[in-house]
Design a protein around this motif. Structure first.
Motif, PDB file in Angstrom:
ATOM      1  N   ARG A   1      38.998  48.247  41.235  1.00 14.97           N
ATOM      2  CA  ARG A   1      38.988  46.822  41.627  1.00 14.97           C
ATOM      3  C   ARG A   1      38.891  45.920  40.388  1.00 14.97           C
ATOM      4  NH1 ARG A   1      34.498  48.413  46.127  1.00 14.97           N
ATOM      5  NH2 ARG A   1      35.920  49.529  47.523  1.00 14.97           N
ATOM      6  N   LEU A   2      38.020  46.298  39.460  1.00 12.37           N
ATOM      7  CA  LEU A   2      37.856  45.497  38.242  1.00 12.37           C
ATOM      8  C   LEU A   2      39.170  45.413  37.485  1.00 12.37           C
ATOM      9  CD1 LEU A   2      36.254  44.064  35.966  1.00 12.37           C
ATOM     10  CD2 LEU A   2      35.688  46.347  35.087  1.00 12.37           C
ATOM     11  N   ARG A   3      39.847  46.539  37.397  1.00 11.38           N
ATOM     12  CA  ARG A   3      41.079  46.577  36.598  1.00 11.38           C
ATOM     13  C   ARG A   3      42.172  45.726  37.252  1.00 11.38           C
ATOM     14  NH1 ARG A   3      42.938  52.011  33.578  1.00 11.38           N
ATOM     15  NH2 ARG A   3      45.113  51.491  33.194  1.00 11.38           N
TER      16      ARG A   3
ATOM     17  N   ALA B   1      43.869  42.254  35.841  1.00  9.29           N
ATOM     18  CA  ALA B   1      45.312  42.057  35.633  1.00  9.29           C
ATOM     19  C   ALA B   1      45.760  40.738  36.239  1.00  9.29           C
ATOM     20  CB  ALA B   1      46.090  43.217  36.250  1.00  9.29           C
ATOM     21  N   LEU B   2      45.258  40.433  37.426  1.00  9.14           N
ATOM     22  CA  LEU B   2      45.651  39.185  38.100  1.00  9.14           C
ATOM     23  C   LEU B   2      45.022  37.974  37.413  1.00  9.14           C
ATOM     24  CD1 LEU B   2      45.248  40.332  41.819  1.00  9.14           C
ATOM     25  CD2 LEU B   2      47.404  39.854  40.639  1.00  9.14           C
ATOM     26  N   ALA B   3      43.743  38.086  37.082  1.00 11.63           N
ATOM     27  CA  ALA B   3      43.024  36.924  36.537  1.00 11.63           C
ATOM     28  C   ALA B   3      43.531  36.546  35.153  1.00 11.63           C
ATOM     29  CB  ALA B   3      41.524  37.208  36.499  1.00 11.63           C
ATOM     30  N   ASN B   4      43.848  37.548  34.342  1.00  8.21           N
ATOM     31  CA  ASN B   4      44.314  37.224  32.992  1.00  8.21           C
ATOM     32  C   ASN B   4      45.664  36.523  33.036  1.00  8.21           C
ATOM     33  OD1 ASN B   4      43.900  37.426  30.071  1.00  8.21           O
ATOM     34  ND2 ASN B   4      45.756  38.697  30.139  1.00  8.21           N
TER      35      ASN B   4
ATOM     36  N   GLY C   1      32.202  38.732  36.620  1.00 10.01           N
ATOM     37  CA  GLY C   1      31.666  38.176  35.364  1.00 10.01           C
ATOM     38  C   GLY C   1      32.795  38.102  34.352  1.00 10.01           C
ATOM     39  N   LEU C   2      33.095  36.928  33.849  1.00 11.60           N
ATOM     40  CA  LEU C   2      34.243  36.767  32.953  1.00 11.60           C
ATOM     41  C   LEU C   2      34.094  37.577  31.661  1.00 11.60           C
ATOM     42  CD1 LEU C   2      35.295  33.051  33.479  1.00 11.60           C
ATOM     43  CD2 LEU C   2      36.125  35.119  34.624  1.00 11.60           C
ATOM     44  N   PRO C   3      32.879  37.734  31.138  1.00  9.12           N
ATOM     45  CA  PRO C   3      32.774  38.606  29.949  1.00  9.12           C
ATOM     46  C   PRO C   3      33.270  40.023  30.240  1.00  9.12           C
ATOM     47  CG  PRO C   3      30.794  37.283  30.206  1.00  9.12           C
ATOM     48  CD  PRO C   3      31.604  37.062  31.453  1.00  9.12           C
ATOM     49  N   ARG C   4      33.002  40.510  31.444  1.00 10.63           N
ATOM     50  CA  ARG C   4      33.457  41.865  31.807  1.00 10.63           C
ATOM     51  C   ARG C   4      34.979  41.890  31.956  1.00 10.63           C
ATOM     52  NH1 ARG C   4      31.370  44.855  37.141  1.00 10.63           N
ATOM     53  NH2 ARG C   4      32.199  46.896  36.566  1.00 10.63           N
ATOM     54  N   ILE C   5      35.504  40.800  32.492  1.00 12.75           N
ATOM     55  CA  ILE C   5      36.965  40.686  32.651  1.00 12.75           C
ATOM     56  C   ILE C   5      37.628  40.676  31.278  1.00 12.75           C
ATOM     57  CG2 ILE C   5      38.824  39.153  33.421  1.00 12.75           C
ATOM     58  CD1 ILE C   5      37.409  40.480  35.782  1.00 12.75           C
TER      59      ILE C   5
ATOM     60  N   PRO D   1      44.150  32.742  26.285  1.00  9.81           N
ATOM     61  CA  PRO D   1      43.228  31.826  25.594  1.00  9.81           C
ATOM     62  C   PRO D   1      42.264  31.114  26.552  1.00  9.81           C
ATOM     63  CG  PRO D   1      45.432  31.608  24.694  1.00  9.81           C
ATOM     64  CD  PRO D   1      45.541  32.539  25.870  1.00  9.81           C
ATOM     65  N   LEU D   2      42.756  30.755  27.741  1.00  9.15           N
ATOM     66  CA  LEU D   2      41.874  30.043  28.682  1.00  9.15           C
ATOM     67  C   LEU D   2      40.715  30.942  29.110  1.00  9.15           C
ATOM     68  CD1 LEU D   2      41.928  27.224  29.914  1.00  9.15           C
ATOM     69  CD2 LEU D   2      43.058  28.165  31.928  1.00  9.15           C
ATOM     70  N   LEU D   3      41.006  32.251  29.195  1.00  7.90           N
ATOM     71  CA  LEU D   3      39.944  33.204  29.553  1.00  7.90           C
ATOM     72  C   LEU D   3      38.970  33.324  28.393  1.00  7.90           C
ATOM     73  CD1 LEU D   3      38.622  35.475  31.218  1.00  7.90           C
ATOM     74  CD2 LEU D   3      40.316  37.046  30.269  1.00  7.90           C
ATOM     75  N   VAL D   4      39.499  33.422  27.198  1.00  3.38           N
ATOM     76  CA  VAL D   4      38.633  33.563  26.017  1.00  3.38           C
ATOM     77  C   VAL D   4      37.726  32.336  25.900  1.00  3.38           C
ATOM     78  CG1 VAL D   4      38.636  33.714  23.499  1.00  3.38           C
ATOM     79  CG2 VAL D   4      40.335  34.994  24.832  1.00  3.38           C
ATOM     80  N   GLN D   5      38.319  31.161  26.089  1.00  2.00           N
ATOM     81  CA  GLN D   5      37.550  29.909  26.015  1.00  2.00           C
ATOM     82  C   GLN D   5      36.464  29.855  27.089  1.00  2.00           C
ATOM     83  OE1 GLN D   5      37.591  27.471  23.700  1.00  2.00           O
ATOM     84  NE2 GLN D   5      38.986  28.923  22.689  1.00  2.00           N
TER      85      GLN D   5
END
Ligand code: T1G
Length: 693
Positions: free
Chosen positions: A603-605, A609-612, A654-658, A677-681
C-alpha cells in the motif's frame, strides 16, 4: 457558512410559540443554533401563555444536520442530543415543520418532536454514515420506534435520502401539507393541544427475530466492504429493542464520538469538503455557462452509448451519429438495453424509458448535428480520426457550439488543430461506464474559453457527475498517475510479489478490485499500445518491466481473452501458473532475488507512486489541488471514500515516509520516480502536499 448573530428566534402567535432557525446556507445545527433552540424550548415550556410550539427554518431548507465545520474539534455544549431530549420532554406539544432537505440532526430534531409535517418535495435522511459517522442525536433510537427496525436500519446504514411520500408511508412524518407550511404547522399545533402527547422515544420498538437481525446486519457488512460506520449504525438500530431511548442515545453518542476520530471519519469529511472545493476554478468566477438544450454525441460504442444515456437521463435532447446505418442501429439498441436494464431493476419506469428514447435521434449523417449546442466525440482514440472529425464538425455546427472530446490519452490541442474557433473546444473525459461513473475530467485546452469550460462543468453537474478540472498532459490526472501506479505494481512482481498478493493487499484495504484484476478488466492491450507508442522515446536508464508485454504477445489481454494476469473460469479470476512462470523468468533475467511483500509495504509503495506523480501534476498546474486528485481516484478508479484518496493516504502514511519511499524508487527504478519538488518542500516545511488554487 455565515452564522446569524441570533440564528434562533421565537415569536408568539396567540398561544403558539414559533421557533425559527435561520443559519444560512443550510441551517446547520451549529453551537449557536443548538443553544438558541434549547433556550427557546425551555422558555416556551415555562411560559404559561404558550400552549404549543412550532419549530421551523428560514431559507431553502430545514436543518441539514450538524455543522460539519465543528467536527474534529472539541465539542461545544449544548450537544444536539440534549436539545432533542429537551424537545421530547417538553410538556407542550412540539410540531416540527420540515422543508428542503431535513438531514441528520435536522431529521432528528423532528423525531424528538411530537408531530412532524413536511412540505411537498421535502427529503429526509440520516446521512451521517456518508461522513464516516452515525447519527448522534437519537436517530438510531427514535426512528425504529416510529417506522420499525428494518426500515430504520436501512436508512441509517445507507444514509440515503427519502422523499416525503416514503417518510409518510413509513410513519416517519405525520402529514405532507399543501399550502403555507407555517400556517399548517400552527394549525397542527392548535390541534395537538387537546390530544395526548406522543413521544417517539417512549414508543416500544417492535422486536425482530435473531435470524432476521443477523441477516440484516450481514447485508450491511457485505455492502460496507470494510467501512465501519454503516455496521455500527445498523447495530445501534438493532440494539434499540433492548434499550430505553436515553440508554440508546448514550450508546449512540459514544460511537459517534469514537467514529469522529477514526481515519475513516476524517477521510469522509475530507471528501465532503473536497467535492465542494473542486467546483472552485480560478478564472471562472465571472464566467456564465451557455444554455444547452440539444447535445450531440459522435459514436455509440460503449462510451458513446453511456454518455448518451447520461445526457438523456439529465433531460437533454440527444443527437447521436455513427459511421453507418448498421452501427447506428447497434448504437440505438445499446442505448435501449441500458435503459431496459434500469427498467428491469426498478430504477426506471417503462414510461420514463419511452420518454427518453423519444428524445434520442440516431443516424449516420453529421449534418444532424447542425442544431446542437454541444457535440461530444467518443470515437476510436486515434488522433487523425479525431482531428478530421473535429474539422468536419466545425464546418457543420454553429460557431459557438462546443466541441468536446472524450479522449483519455490524446492531446485536445492536437485534436483541435484544424478546428475553427478553438475557444469552443474542451475535453470531457468520462469514465466507463459513462452513465454510472461520476467522474468527468474536464480539460481546459490551450484556447478553451472560460465560458466553454463553465458550460462543460455545468453540463457535467446536470448529468449528476463530478467534474474535475484538468490541464492538458498525457492521461490528464487519473491515467497519468495510474501509469506510475501500474509500473510499481509490475516492479513488485519482479521483486517477489505475485498478482493475487498485491490485489489482496489493496482489496483488504477497501478497493473493490485490486490493480491486476482491474488491468484484466480494462484490457492489457490498451496500455500495451501506449507503451509501444512510447518505446522509441523511452529512456533506457529507466526501469522497464516486460512482464505485461510478454502476456500481450501471447494474446493474453485480460478478461476479454479469458486470460491476462489471471485465467478466467466462469468469469472468475484464478491465479495462473503461466503468469507466475513469466514473472519468475523476469526476476531471473534481472537477477533479482525474490522476497515477500507485506500488505502495508504494498500500500505504501502504490500510494507513493500516485502521490509523487500527483505532486508533479500539481506543480505543473495540471490539477488544482491535492484533494482533486483524491476525488479522481474515488470517483474514477473505485477507491472508497472512507480511504480518502491517495493524497489523503500519503499524509496518513506521513510525507517523510513517502519521500523516503520515493528516494528508494528513484535509486532503484530511475528518473521517472525523482522526488517531486513539491513533495520535498512539503516534507521540509512540515506542510501537506498542496497546490491549492
Ligand atoms: N455543515 C456545514 N456546512 C454544510 C453542511 C453541514 N452539515 N451541509 C452543507 N454545508 C455547506 C457546504 O459546505 C456548502 O458550503 C454549502 O453548505 C452548500 O452545500 C448529531 C451531528 C444539504 C444536501 O451530512 O448533504 O447531523 O461550499 O454545496 O448541493 O446526527 O450540503 O457554499 O461554502 O452541498 O444544495 C449530517 C451534508 C451531518 C448533510 C445541500 N448532515 N450536506 O446540497 O449544497 S452530521 C449531512 C449535504 C449530523 C447529528 C450529526 C448537502 C445538502 P460552501 P452544498 P447542495
Amino acid at each position: 457558512m455565515s452564522e446569524n448573530v441570533q440564528p434562533v428566534t421565537m415569536q408568539q402567535r396567540g398561544d403558539i410559540a414559533i421557533i425559527t432557525i435561520d443559519n444560512p446556507p443550510v441551517n446547520a445545527t451549529s453551537q449557536a443554533v443548538r443553544a438558541g433552540l434549547l433556550a427557546a424550548i425551555e422558555g416556551a415550556d415555562g411560559d404559561a401563555r404558550i400552549a404549543a410550539i412550532v419549530i421551523c427554518c428560514a431559507g431553502r431548507t430545514f436543518t441539514a444536520g450538524g455543522d460539519i465545520r465543528e467536527f474534529g474539534k472539541p465539542p461545544l455544549l449544548p450537544m444536539l442530543f440534549d436539545t432533542c431530549a429537551r424537545i421530547e420532554a417538553c410538556s407542550k406539544p412540539v410540531v416540527c415543520a420540515y422543508h428542503g432537505t431535513a438531514l441528520g440532526g435536522g431529521f432528528e430534531i423532528g423525531l424528538a418532536s411530537h408531530v412532524r409535517l413536511a412540505a411537498p418535495g421535502t427529503q429526509l435522511g440520516l446521512p451521517e454514515v456518508k461522513l464516516g459517522l452515525v447519527p448522534g442525536a437519537g436517530g438510531t433510537q427514535r426512528l425504529p420506534r416510529l417506522i420499525g427496525i428494518p426500515a430504520a436500519l436501512e436508512l441509517a446504514a445507507t444514509g440515503r435520502f427519502m422523499k416525503a411520500e416514503e417518510a409518510l408511508k413509513l410513519g416517519a412524518i405525520d402529514t405532507i401539507v399543501e399550502g403555507d407550511l407555517l400556517e399548517c404547522a400552527v394549525d397542527a399545533a392548535h390541534a395537538a393541544i387537546e390530544k395526548p402527547m406522543r413521544r417517539s422515544g417512549e414508543l416500544p420498538v417492535i422486536a425482530i427475530g435473531a435470524e432476521q437481525a443477523q441477516e440484516l446486519l450481514n447485508g450491511v457488512k457485505r455492502k460496507a466492504r470494510g467501512q465501519e460506520a454503516p455496521v455500527i449504525a445498523a447495530q445501534l438500530v438493532l440494539e434499540s429493542a433492548s434499550r430505553t431511548t436515553p440508554q440508546g442515545v448514550v450508546r449512540e453518542r459514544q460511537e459517534f464520538n469514537r467514529l469522529m476520530e477514526t481515519q475513516q471519519g476524517r477521510a469522509m469529511r475530507h471528501i465532503f469538503f473536497a467535492e465542494r472545493e473542486a467546483a472552485r476554478i480560478p478564472g471562472l468566477e465571472n464566467a456564465t455557462a451557455k444554455d444547452v438544450k440539444i447535445a450531440g454525441v459522435v459514436g455509440a460504442g460503449t462510451m458513446g452509448a453511456g454518455i448518451s444515456v447520461a445526457l438523456l437521463d439529465a433531460g437533454y435532447n440527444v443527437v447521436v451519429v455513427e459511421q453507418n446505418a448498421e452501427a447506428a442501429e447497434r448504437g440505438r439498441s445499446r442505448i435501449a438495453s441500458i435503459f431496459e436494464r434500469n427498467v428491469a431493476s426498478g430504477r426506471l419506469s417503462e414510461q420514463a424509458m419511452t420518454e427518453r428514447m423519444q428524445r434520442l435521434s440516431i443516424g449516420c449523417d453529421l449534418m444532424a448535428f447542425t442544431p446542437c449546442d454541444i457535440v461530444i466525440e467518443a470515437v476510436f482514440d486515434d488522433l487523425d480520426v479525431k482531428r478530421t472529425l473535429f474539422s468536419q464538425l466545425s464546418a457543420i455546427v454553429r460557431d459557438d457550439c462546443i466541441l468536446a472530446t472524450n479522449t483519455s490519452y490524446l492531446d485536445p490541442n492536437a485534436i483541435a488543430r484544424d478546428t475553427s474557433n478553438p475557444e469552443r473546444v474542451a475535453g470531457m473525459h468520462f469514465f466507463a461506464p459513462a452513465n454510472i461513473m461520476r467522474l468527468v475530467e474536464t480539460v481546459r485546452a490551450q484556447h478553451t474559453s472560460a465560458q466553454t469550460l463553465a458550460t462543460a462543468l455545468a453540463i457535467a453537474k446536470k448529468l449528476r457527475k463530478l467534474p474535475i478540472y484538468s490541464g492538458v498532459c498525457e492521461g490528464f490526472i487519473g491515467n497519468r498517475l495510474y501509469s506510475y501506479y501500474r509500473r510499481q505494481c509490475e516492479f513488485m512482481l519482479e521483486e517477489g510479489a505475485l498478482p493475487h498478493e498485491i490485489d489482496r493487499a489493496m482489496e483488504d484495504w477497501g478497493l473493490p478490485m485490486g490493480p491486476f484484476r482491474a488491468f484484466d478488466l480494462s484490457g492489457l492491450d490498451i496500455a500495451w499500445a501506449l507503451r509501444k507508442r512510447q518505446a522509441a522515446t523511452r529512456d533506457p536508464a529507466n526501469r522497464y518491466s516486460h512482464i505485461s508485454d510478454r502476456l500481450c504477445e501471447m494474446g493474453r489481454f485480460g478478461q476479454k481473452t479469458q486470460a491476462g494476469w489471471y485465467k478466467y473460469q466462469n468469469g472468475k479470476p484464478v491465479a495462473d501458473d503461466m503468469t507466475t512462470k513469466i514473472i519468475l523468468e523476469a526476476s531471473r533475467e534481472k537477477n533479482i532475488a525474490r522476497r515477500s511483500f507485506g500488505a502495508d509495504e504494498i500500500r505504501l509503495r502504490l500510494v507513493t507512486a500516485l502521490a509523487n506523480e500527483g505532486a508533479r501534476a500539481l506543480e505543473e498546474g495540471i490539477t488544482l489541488r491535492a484533494s482533486d486528485i483524491d476525488l479522481v481516484y474515488i470517483n474514477g478508479y473505485g477507491w472508497p471514500a472512507w480511504l480518502g484518496g491517495p493524497m489523503f493516504q500519503a499524509s496518513e502514511f506521513g510525507l517523510p515516509r513517502i519521500l523516503e519511499e520515493v528516494q528508494k524508487m528513484h535509486a532503484r527504478d530511475g528518473s521517472e520516480f525523482t522526488p517531486a519538488p513539491l513533495l520535498v518542500q512539503a516534507v521540509k516545511h512540515g506542510k501537506p502536499i498542496d497546490g491549492s488554487a
